[in-house]
Design a protein around this motif. Structure first.
Motif, PDB file in Angstrom:
ATOM      1  N   THR A  10      22.371  12.385  35.982  1.00 50.40           N
ATOM      2  CA  THR A  10      21.417  13.734  35.459  1.00 50.40           C
ATOM      3  C   THR A  10      22.140  14.567  34.751  1.00 50.40           C
ATOM      4  O   THR A  10      22.773  15.358  35.972  1.00 50.40           O
ATOM      5  N   ALA A  11      22.245  15.364  33.763  1.00 50.13           N
ATOM      6  CA  ALA A  11      22.739  16.829  33.345  1.00 50.13           C
ATOM      7  C   ALA A  11      22.104  17.902  33.731  1.00 50.13           C
ATOM      8  O   ALA A  11      20.489  17.543  33.955  1.00 50.13           O
ATOM      9  N   VAL A  12      22.935  18.163  34.405  1.00 45.59           N
ATOM     10  CA  VAL A  12      21.977  19.902  35.249  1.00 45.59           C
ATOM     11  C   VAL A  12      22.966  21.029  34.181  1.00 45.59           C
ATOM     12  O   VAL A  12      23.945  21.238  34.667  1.00 45.59           O
ATOM     13  N   LEU A  13      22.075  21.993  33.885  1.00 43.78           N
ATOM     14  CA  LEU A  13      22.244  22.394  32.422  1.00 43.78           C
ATOM     15  C   LEU A  13      22.270  23.873  32.995  1.00 43.78           C
ATOM     16  O   LEU A  13      21.064  24.537  33.002  1.00 43.78           O
ATOM     17  N   LEU A  14      23.626  24.871  33.766  1.00 43.35           N
ATOM     18  CA  LEU A  14      23.285  25.446  34.430  1.00 43.35           C
ATOM     19  C   LEU A  14      23.010  27.232  32.967  1.00 43.35           C
ATOM     20  O   LEU A  14      23.971  27.376  32.379  1.00 43.35           O
ATOM     21  N   ALA A  15      21.783  27.924  33.088  1.00 42.01           N
ATOM     22  CA  ALA A  15      21.645  28.722  32.082  1.00 42.01           C
ATOM     23  C   ALA A  15      20.911  30.405  32.984  1.00 42.01           C
ATOM     24  O   ALA A  15      20.090  31.275  32.562  1.00 42.01           O
ATOM     25  N   ALA A  16      21.383  30.304  34.061  1.00 40.23           N
ATOM     26  CA  ALA A  16      21.123  31.458  35.297  1.00 40.23           C
ATOM     27  C   ALA A  16      21.491  32.852  34.802  1.00 40.23           C
ATOM     28  O   ALA A  16      21.396  33.497  35.813  1.00 40.23           O
ATOM     29  N   GLY A  17      22.049  32.696  34.348  1.00 38.99           N
ATOM     30  CA  GLY A  17      23.241  34.569  34.597  1.00 38.99           C
ATOM     31  C   GLY A  17      23.215  35.261  33.657  1.00 38.99           C
ATOM     32  O   GLY A  17      21.923  35.069  32.692  1.00 38.99           O
ATOM     33  N   ALA A  58      17.638  22.519  33.161  1.00 39.48           N
ATOM     34  CA  ALA A  58      17.963  23.620  33.319  1.00 39.48           C
ATOM     35  C   ALA A  58      17.178  24.786  34.160  1.00 39.48           C
ATOM     36  O   ALA A  58      16.516  24.255  34.294  1.00 39.48           O
ATOM     37  N   VAL A  59      18.433  25.095  34.776  1.00 39.12           N
ATOM     38  CA  VAL A  59      18.377  25.973  35.632  1.00 39.12           C
ATOM     39  C   VAL A  59      18.109  27.801  35.235  1.00 39.12           C
ATOM     40  O   VAL A  59      19.188  27.861  34.902  1.00 39.12           O
ATOM     41  N   VAL A  60      17.362  27.834  35.607  1.00 36.88           N
ATOM     42  CA  VAL A  60      16.983  29.517  34.807  1.00 36.88           C
ATOM     43  C   VAL A  60      15.907  30.152  35.794  1.00 36.88           C
ATOM     44  O   VAL A  60      16.014  30.308  37.046  1.00 36.88           O
ATOM     45  N   ARG A  61      16.482  31.742  35.385  1.00 34.42           N
ATOM     46  CA  ARG A  61      15.416  32.959  36.294  1.00 34.42           C
ATOM     47  C   ARG A  61      14.223  32.572  36.257  1.00 34.42           C
ATOM     48  O   ARG A  61      14.193  32.879  34.983  1.00 34.42           O
ATOM     49  N   PRO A  62      13.161  32.604  37.061  1.00 37.38           N
ATOM     50  CA  PRO A  62      12.003  32.905  36.836  1.00 37.38           C
ATOM     51  C   PRO A  62      11.493  34.378  35.531  1.00 37.38           C
ATOM     52  O   PRO A  62      10.593  33.698  34.668  1.00 37.38           O
ATOM     53  N   GLU A  63      12.985  34.584  35.308  1.00 29.17           N
ATOM     54  CA  GLU A  63      11.958  35.764  34.174  1.00 29.17           C
ATOM     55  C   GLU A  63      12.215  35.849  33.142  1.00 29.17           C
ATOM     56  O   GLU A  63      11.870  36.566  31.704  1.00 29.17           O
ATOM     57  N   GLN A  64      13.216  34.542  32.724  1.00 32.71           N
ATOM     58  CA  GLN A  64      13.937  34.246  31.710  1.00 32.71           C
ATOM     59  C   GLN A  64      12.660  33.783  30.995  1.00 32.71           C
ATOM     60  O   GLN A  64      13.286  32.701  29.960  1.00 32.71           O
ATOM     61  N   GLN A  65      11.996  34.419  30.285  1.00 29.41           N
ATOM     62  CA  GLN A  65      10.286  33.503  29.853  1.00 29.41           C
ATOM     63  C   GLN A  65      10.837  32.643  28.328  1.00 29.41           C
ATOM     64  O   GLN A  65      10.395  31.617  28.126  1.00 29.41           O
ATOM     65  N   CYS A  81      15.055  29.982  39.477  1.00 27.80           N
ATOM     66  CA  CYS A  81      16.384  29.850  40.984  1.00 27.80           C
ATOM     67  C   CYS A  81      16.841  31.515  40.820  1.00 27.80           C
ATOM     68  O   CYS A  81      16.964  31.973  40.153  1.00 27.80           O
ATOM     69  N   ALA A  82      15.067  31.819  41.610  1.00 31.92           N
ATOM     70  CA  ALA A  82      14.975  32.817  41.752  1.00 31.92           C
ATOM     71  C   ALA A  82      16.702  34.219  42.579  1.00 31.92           C
ATOM     72  O   ALA A  82      16.567  34.806  42.702  1.00 31.92           O
ATOM     73  N   GLY A  83      17.060  32.828  43.489  1.00 29.15           N
ATOM     74  CA  GLY A  83      18.409  33.441  43.956  1.00 29.15           C
ATOM     75  C   GLY A  83      19.512  33.999  42.882  1.00 29.15           C
ATOM     76  O   GLY A  83      20.714  34.086  43.572  1.00 29.15           O
ATOM     77  N   ALA A  84      19.269  33.129  41.251  1.00 26.92           N
ATOM     78  CA  ALA A  84      20.536  33.070  41.134  1.00 26.92           C
ATOM     79  C   ALA A  84      21.509  34.352  40.645  1.00 26.92           C
ATOM     80  O   ALA A  84      22.364  34.425  40.187  1.00 26.92           O
ATOM     81  N   GLU A  85      20.741  35.508  40.814  1.00 27.28           N
ATOM     82  CA  GLU A  85      21.213  37.122  40.624  1.00 27.28           C
ATOM     83  C   GLU A  85      22.327  36.655  41.576  1.00 27.28           C
ATOM     84  O   GLU A  85      23.150  37.855  41.580  1.00 27.28           O
ATOM     85  N   HIS A  86      22.285  36.207  42.923  1.00 29.45           N
ATOM     86  CA  HIS A  86      23.657  36.769  43.939  1.00 29.45           C
ATOM     87  C   HIS A  86      24.595  35.437  43.519  1.00 29.45           C
ATOM     88  O   HIS A  86      25.675  35.347  44.444  1.00 29.45           O
ATOM     89  N   GLY A  87      24.519  35.143  42.293  1.00 35.03           N
ATOM     90  CA  GLY A  87      25.950  34.008  41.633  1.00 35.03           C
ATOM     91  C   GLY A  87      25.413  33.000  41.627  1.00 35.03           C
ATOM     92  O   GLY A  87      24.286  31.935  41.409  1.00 35.03           O
ATOM     93  N   MET A  88      26.081  31.793  40.537  1.00 33.62           N
ATOM     94  CA  MET A  88      26.583  30.717  40.418  1.00 33.62           C
ATOM     95  C   MET A  88      25.963  29.854  41.628  1.00 33.62           C
ATOM     96  O   MET A  88      25.527  28.395  41.406  1.00 33.62           O
ATOM     97  N   GLY A  89      27.021  30.207  42.699  1.00 33.02           N
ATOM     98  CA  GLY A  89      26.367  28.908  43.654  1.00 33.02           C
ATOM     99  C   GLY A  89      24.920  28.934  43.643  1.00 33.02           C
ATOM    100  O   GLY A  89      24.433  27.127  43.794  1.00 33.02           O
ATOM    101  N   HIS A  90      24.311  29.636  43.981  1.00 29.90           N
ATOM    102  CA  HIS A  90      22.591  29.428  44.068  1.00 29.90           C
ATOM    103  C   HIS A  90      22.204  28.898  43.149  1.00 29.90           C
ATOM    104  O   HIS A  90      21.182  27.739  43.480  1.00 29.90           O
TER     105      HIS A  90
END
Length: 207
Positions: A10-17, A58-65, A81-90
């Motif tokens: 499965t591809a996991v696309l990190l997009a919450a930065g 796709a992993v995003v922050r909740p406000e990124q509508q 991922c609400a905790g994304a603001e704390h870093g990529m690890g989340h």
């Protein structure tokens, strides 16, 4: 071209930065910026991965509508991922947790839209069934995306803060696959990168 099954990878696309290097004032989201092809960065990345993998998260922050809508339209599953603001690890941990039923995960960065289809196929199929990390290498430089086996899910899901997965590359069997694809090392950090990368590796065929 048949897509890689969700059971296999499965591809996991990190997009919450937040992309502060692209725009320190936060007025422009780099993943919504337009490439020379006319595609948005996120749309091109999403379409690329969805063309190869049957399941893309796709992993995003909740406000990124706007991003959420874009990824959903491309066929991605959305993980908030609400905790994304704390870093990529989340973000990484959240994405892997959502893909835990797959034999492996391809961890990809949404700001790298110039990786080629053939490269993704190669990485997904390399050393299948073996418990090793698979990483592309372009001109002796390690790149992305990186494939992780299920054996590493507990360590990946334990990441937090600014922790990335680099330590795992040093402590677990690693298969480095040489590629001629410059896209594996071309990310978009600054506005000028939109033009520079696109001139070398163009995925404009993706809508």
């Amino acid at each position: 071209m048949s897509r890689i099954s969700a059971a296999a990878c499965t591809a996991v696309l990190l997009a919450a930065g937040k992309g502060t290097r692209f725009d320190a004032e936060g007025r422009q989201q780099k993943l919504l910026a337009f490439l020379p092809s006319g595609n948005r960065v996120a749309a091109q990345s999403a379409s690329l991965y969805c063309s190869i993998f049957a399941r893309v998260i796709a992993v995003v922050r909740p406000e990124q509508q706007e991003l959420i809508a874009l990824f959903a339209q491309a066929g991605c599953e959305i993980v908030l991922c609400a905790g994304a603001e704390h870093g990529m690890g989340h973000s990484l941990a959240a994405g892997v947790a959502a893909a835990a039923d797959s034999a492996s995960v391809m961890i990809a960065l949404a700001d790298m839209p110039f990786v080629q289809q053939a490269t993704l196929q190669l990485l997904a199929q390399a050393a299948q069934g073996e418990s090793c990390v698979v990483q592309p290498v372009f001109q002796k430089q390690g790149g992305h995306p990186v494939r992780f086996p299920a054996a590493l899910y507990p360590q990946l899901m334990a990441l937090e803060g600014d922790q990335g997965a680099k330590a795992l590359l040093r402590s677990f069997p690693l298969l480095q696959v040489p590629v001629t694809d410059a896209g594996v090392v071309q990310d978009i950090d600054f506005p000028a990168d939109l033009q520079a990368a696109g001139s070398q590796n163009d995925n404009s065929k993706f809508p």
